[in-house]
Write a protein that holds these residues in place. Structure first.
Motif, PDB file in Angstrom:
ATOM      1  N   ALA A 225       0.956  -1.310   0.053  1.00  0.00           N
ATOM      2  CA  ALA A 225      -0.156  -0.044   0.125  1.00  0.00           C
ATOM      3  C   ALA A 225       0.870   1.315   0.011  1.00  0.00           C
ATOM      4  CB  ALA A 225      -0.881  -0.217   1.214  1.00  0.00           C
ATOM      5  N   ALA A 226       2.253   1.091   0.415  1.00  0.00           N
ATOM      6  CA  ALA A 226       2.921   2.390   0.556  1.00  0.00           C
ATOM      7  C   ALA A 226       3.912   2.500  -0.673  1.00  0.00           C
ATOM      8  CB  ALA A 226       4.098   2.116   1.826  1.00  0.00           C
ATOM      9  N   GLU A 227       3.749   1.608  -1.468  1.00  0.00           N
ATOM     10  CA  GLU A 227       4.332   1.705  -2.813  1.00  0.00           C
ATOM     11  C   GLU A 227       4.075   3.135  -3.691  1.00  0.00           C
ATOM     12  OE1 GLU A 227       6.834  -0.554  -4.935  1.00  0.00           O
ATOM     13  OE2 GLU A 227       7.287  -0.512  -2.644  1.00  0.00           O
ATOM     14  N   PRO A 228       5.041   3.806  -4.175  1.00  0.00           N
ATOM     15  CA  PRO A 228       4.481   5.245  -5.071  1.00  0.00           C
ATOM     16  C   PRO A 228       3.904   4.734  -6.264  1.00  0.00           C
ATOM     17  CG  PRO A 228       7.006   5.116  -4.386  1.00  0.00           C
ATOM     18  CD  PRO A 228       6.520   3.673  -4.173  1.00  0.00           C
ATOM     19  N   VAL A 229       2.846   5.342  -6.759  1.00  0.00           N
ATOM     20  CA  VAL A 229       1.927   4.810  -7.832  1.00  0.00           C
ATOM     21  C   VAL A 229       1.821   6.172  -8.774  1.00  0.00           C
ATOM     22  CG1 VAL A 229       0.545   3.262  -6.533  1.00  0.00           C
ATOM     23  CG2 VAL A 229      -0.236   5.692  -6.624  1.00  0.00           C
ATOM     24  N   ASP A 230       1.487   5.761  -9.989  1.00  0.00           N
ATOM     25  CA  ASP A 230       1.094   6.834 -10.918  1.00  0.00           C
ATOM     26  C   ASP A 230      -0.372   7.402 -10.843  1.00  0.00           C
ATOM     27  OD1 ASP A 230      -0.649   4.901 -12.249  1.00  0.00           O
ATOM     28  OD2 ASP A 230       0.531   4.401 -13.808  1.00  0.00           O
ATOM     29  N   ALA A 231      -0.821   8.149 -12.016  1.00  0.00           N
ATOM     30  CA  ALA A 231      -2.063   8.801 -11.632  1.00  0.00           C
ATOM     31  C   ALA A 231      -3.137   7.773 -11.926  1.00  0.00           C
ATOM     32  CB  ALA A 231      -2.242   9.842 -12.933  1.00  0.00           C
ATOM     33  N   TYR A 232      -2.983   6.672 -12.140  1.00  0.00           N
ATOM     34  CA  TYR A 232      -3.865   5.554 -12.407  1.00  0.00           C
ATOM     35  C   TYR A 232      -4.035   4.613 -11.147  1.00  0.00           C
ATOM     36  CZ  TYR A 232      -4.196   7.284 -17.054  1.00  0.00           C
ATOM     37  OH  TYR A 232      -4.211   8.187 -18.379  1.00  0.00           O
ATOM     38  N   LYS A 233      -3.233   4.766  -9.918  1.00  0.00           N
ATOM     39  CA  LYS A 233      -2.942   3.996  -9.024  1.00  0.00           C
ATOM     40  C   LYS A 233      -2.107   2.703  -9.182  1.00  0.00           C
ATOM     41  CE  LYS A 233      -5.317   7.217  -6.621  1.00  0.00           C
ATOM     42  NZ  LYS A 233      -4.520   8.252  -5.842  1.00  0.00           N
ATOM     43  N   TRP A 234      -1.449   2.680 -10.204  1.00  0.00           N
ATOM     44  CA  TRP A 234      -0.573   1.556 -10.578  1.00  0.00           C
ATOM     45  C   TRP A 234       0.548   1.737 -10.221  1.00  0.00           C
ATOM     46  CZ3 TRP A 234      -2.007  -2.068 -14.793  1.00  0.00           C
ATOM     47  CH2 TRP A 234      -1.096  -3.136 -14.963  1.00  0.00           C
ATOM     48  N   PRO A 235       1.428   0.761  -9.243  1.00  0.00           N
ATOM     49  CA  PRO A 235       2.923   1.049  -8.640  1.00  0.00           C
ATOM     50  C   PRO A 235       3.644   1.387  -9.723  1.00  0.00           C
ATOM     51  CG  PRO A 235       1.663  -0.756  -7.519  1.00  0.00           C
ATOM     52  CD  PRO A 235       0.876  -0.313  -8.792  1.00  0.00           C
ATOM     53  N   LEU A 236       4.456   2.155  -9.391  1.00  0.00           N
ATOM     54  CA  LEU A 236       5.434   2.725 -10.522  1.00  0.00           C
ATOM     55  C   LEU A 236       6.492   1.705 -10.755  1.00  0.00           C
ATOM     56  CD1 LEU A 236       6.406   6.626  -8.992  1.00  0.00           C
ATOM     57  CD2 LEU A 236       5.095   5.680 -11.105  1.00  0.00           C
ATOM     58  N   LYS A 237       6.764   0.944  -9.750  1.00  0.00           N
ATOM     59  CA  LYS A 237       7.542  -0.555  -9.759  1.00  0.00           C
ATOM     60  C   LYS A 237       6.751  -1.501  -9.647  1.00  0.00           C
ATOM     61  CE  LYS A 237      11.658  -2.532  -8.214  1.00  0.00           C
ATOM     62  NZ  LYS A 237      12.775  -2.795  -7.221  1.00  0.00           N
ATOM     63  N   ASP A 238       6.500  -2.615 -10.842  1.00  0.00           N
ATOM     64  CA  ASP A 238       5.703  -3.522 -10.454  1.00  0.00           C
ATOM     65  C   ASP A 238       5.657  -4.424  -9.130  1.00  0.00           C
ATOM     66  OD1 ASP A 238       4.053  -2.885 -12.958  1.00  0.00           O
ATOM     67  OD2 ASP A 238       4.754  -4.222 -14.031  1.00  0.00           O
ATOM     68  N   VAL A 239       4.736  -4.598  -8.638  1.00  0.00           N
ATOM     69  CA  VAL A 239       4.544  -5.658  -7.484  1.00  0.00           C
ATOM     70  C   VAL A 239       4.100  -7.017  -8.129  1.00  0.00           C
ATOM     71  CG1 VAL A 239       3.849  -6.109  -5.165  1.00  0.00           C
ATOM     72  CG2 VAL A 239       4.428  -3.881  -5.871  1.00  0.00           C
ATOM     73  N   GLY A 240       4.701  -7.924  -8.464  1.00  0.00           N
ATOM     74  CA  GLY A 240       4.370  -9.221  -9.191  1.00  0.00           C
ATOM     75  C   GLY A 240       3.814 -10.148  -8.007  1.00  0.00           C
ATOM     76  N   MET A 241       3.391 -11.129  -8.104  1.00  0.00           N
ATOM     77  CA  MET A 241       3.049 -12.275  -7.181  1.00  0.00           C
ATOM     78  C   MET A 241       3.004 -13.517  -7.712  1.00  0.00           C
ATOM     79  SD  MET A 241      -1.087 -11.591  -7.524  1.00  0.00           S
ATOM     80  CE  MET A 241      -1.083  -9.967  -7.774  1.00  0.00           C
ATOM     81  N   LYS A 242       3.189 -14.671  -6.708  1.00  0.00           N
ATOM     82  CA  LYS A 242       3.340 -16.045  -6.983  1.00  0.00           C
ATOM     83  C   LYS A 242       2.165 -16.471  -6.073  1.00  0.00           C
ATOM     84  CE  LYS A 242       5.904 -20.200  -7.038  1.00  0.00           C
ATOM     85  NZ  LYS A 242       7.194 -20.936  -6.825  1.00  0.00           N
ATOM     86  N   LEU A 243       1.318 -17.277  -6.343  1.00  0.00           N
ATOM     87  CA  LEU A 243       0.124 -17.732  -5.557  1.00  0.00           C
ATOM     88  C   LEU A 243       0.444 -19.454  -5.490  1.00  0.00           C
ATOM     89  CD1 LEU A 243      -0.823 -15.012  -5.705  1.00  0.00           C
ATOM     90  CD2 LEU A 243      -3.057 -16.095  -5.292  1.00  0.00           C
ATOM     91  N   THR A 244       0.376 -20.073  -4.313  1.00  0.00           N
ATOM     92  CA  THR A 244       0.697 -21.470  -4.132  1.00  0.00           C
ATOM     93  C   THR A 244      -0.347 -21.837  -3.081  1.00  0.00           C
ATOM     94  OG1 THR A 244       3.055 -21.228  -4.347  1.00  0.00           O
ATOM     95  CG2 THR A 244       1.927 -23.272  -3.604  1.00  0.00           C
ATOM     96  N   VAL A 245      -1.161 -22.924  -3.335  1.00  0.00           N
ATOM     97  CA  VAL A 245      -2.000 -23.494  -2.241  1.00  0.00           C
ATOM     98  C   VAL A 245      -1.225 -24.323  -1.401  1.00  0.00           C
ATOM     99  CG1 VAL A 245      -4.109 -25.132  -1.973  1.00  0.00           C
ATOM    100  CG2 VAL A 245      -3.873 -23.517  -3.933  1.00  0.00           C
ATOM    101  N   VAL A 246      -1.231 -24.094  -0.205  1.00  0.00           N
ATOM    102  CA  VAL A 246      -0.135 -24.604   0.777  1.00  0.00           C
ATOM    103  C   VAL A 246      -1.055 -25.696   1.879  1.00  0.00           C
ATOM    104  CG1 VAL A 246       1.351 -22.994   0.832  1.00  0.00           C
ATOM    105  CG2 VAL A 246      -0.530 -22.800   2.362  1.00  0.00           C
ATOM    106  N   LYS A 247      -2.445 -25.526   1.899  1.00  0.00           N
ATOM    107  CA  LYS A 247      -3.187 -26.382   2.632  1.00  0.00           C
ATOM    108  C   LYS A 247      -4.683 -26.556   2.348  1.00  0.00           C
ATOM    109  CE  LYS A 247      -4.525 -26.533   7.738  1.00  0.00           C
ATOM    110  NZ  LYS A 247      -4.354 -25.914   9.012  1.00  0.00           N
TER     111      LYS A 247
END
Length: 247
Positions: A225-247
């Motif tokens: 939430a604290a990442e700097p964003v552009d005018a469209y609320k998109w982070p200036l540096k991408d925050v990618g993700m990896k999701l794994t079902v663990v349980k």
């Protein structure tokens, strides 16, 4: 001396040329085993006419309850609710199929929520479908809540959820008076206390389906939430993700 050296060298060269080299057997590089296909319905064939039945059957056959969300800012552990079975099965299916791994957080509003799941560079074919609302009074938009977004409110009176756009609530702490004024329904004493002590966004209550919650990694939510964003609320540096079902 020089002639002797030359003669010996020539003899050695001649001897070496007479020896037959054994053919070298080239070994093929080992091939990695092909991973088995991920079970579940064909994502490309899912649509509004069949998604609910397919997801309900999938959730019963391949249950799960916890998902690990990894980012460059740290990890978040999510617990999914049993009483929102369609949203839960959909999230498990897309996580196991790797759909979310191709996406980033594309809308970040500090003090409100972070949203991800959408991309313009998808390689996994995915049909267009929506999820029926599973809004309950028990689950509300307290800090750490996991919900599903929706679009086209003027053309979506049934409050159908997006199939891919999820969000996690950051929110802010609110007095009972503020929380009740923002809510679209009567809040319980427990909900008022949660909004006062941990925070949230009560204005979303009753409008969007909450189908899980963060059980570890609230600090990572704050970092996103604290990442700097552009005018469209998109982070200036991408925050990618990896999701794994663990349980």
């Amino acid at each position: 001396m020089n002639r002797l050296f030359w003669t010996l060298g020539l003899a050695a060269l001649s001897l070496g040329s007479c020896q037959q080299q054994a053919p070298v057997q080239e070994q093929a590089a080992p091939t990695a085993p092909t991973p088995p296909p991920v079970p579940g319905p064909n994502l490309a064939t899912l649509g509004d006419s069949n998604a609910v039945a397919e997801l309900r059957a999938y959730g019963q056959q391949y249950p799960g309850s916890e998902v690990l969300l990894e980012t460059r800012l740290g990890n978040i552990r999510l617990r999914l609710f049993d009483d929102t079975p369609i949203h839960k099965a959909n999230f498990l299916l897309l996580a196991r199929k790797g759909v979310f791994n191709e996406t980033v957080f594309n809308r970040v509003v500090k003090g409100f929520a972070v949203q991800g799941g959408r991309t313009e560079n998808r390689t996994i074919r995915l049909g267009r479908y929506h999820l029926p609302p599973e809004i309950t009074g028990e689950h509300f938009h307290r800090r750490g809540a996991l919900g599903m977004a929706r679009y086209d409110d003027d053309q979506n009176p049934g409050k159908l959820s997006s199939s891919i756009d999820f969000y996690m609530v950051q929110g802010e702490k609110l007095t009972p008076y503020q929380a009740q004024a923002m809510a679209g329904r009567k809040l319980t004493p427990e909900q008022l206390r949660a909004y006062e002590t941990t925070g949230g966004v009560p204005s979303l209550d009753g409008k969007y389906t909450v189908f899980g919650e963060i059980i570890e990694g609230l600090d990572v939510l704050d970092k996103i939430a604290a990442e700097p964003v552009d005018a469209y609320k998109w982070p200036l540096k991408d925050v990618g993700m990896k999701l794994t079902v663990v349980k």
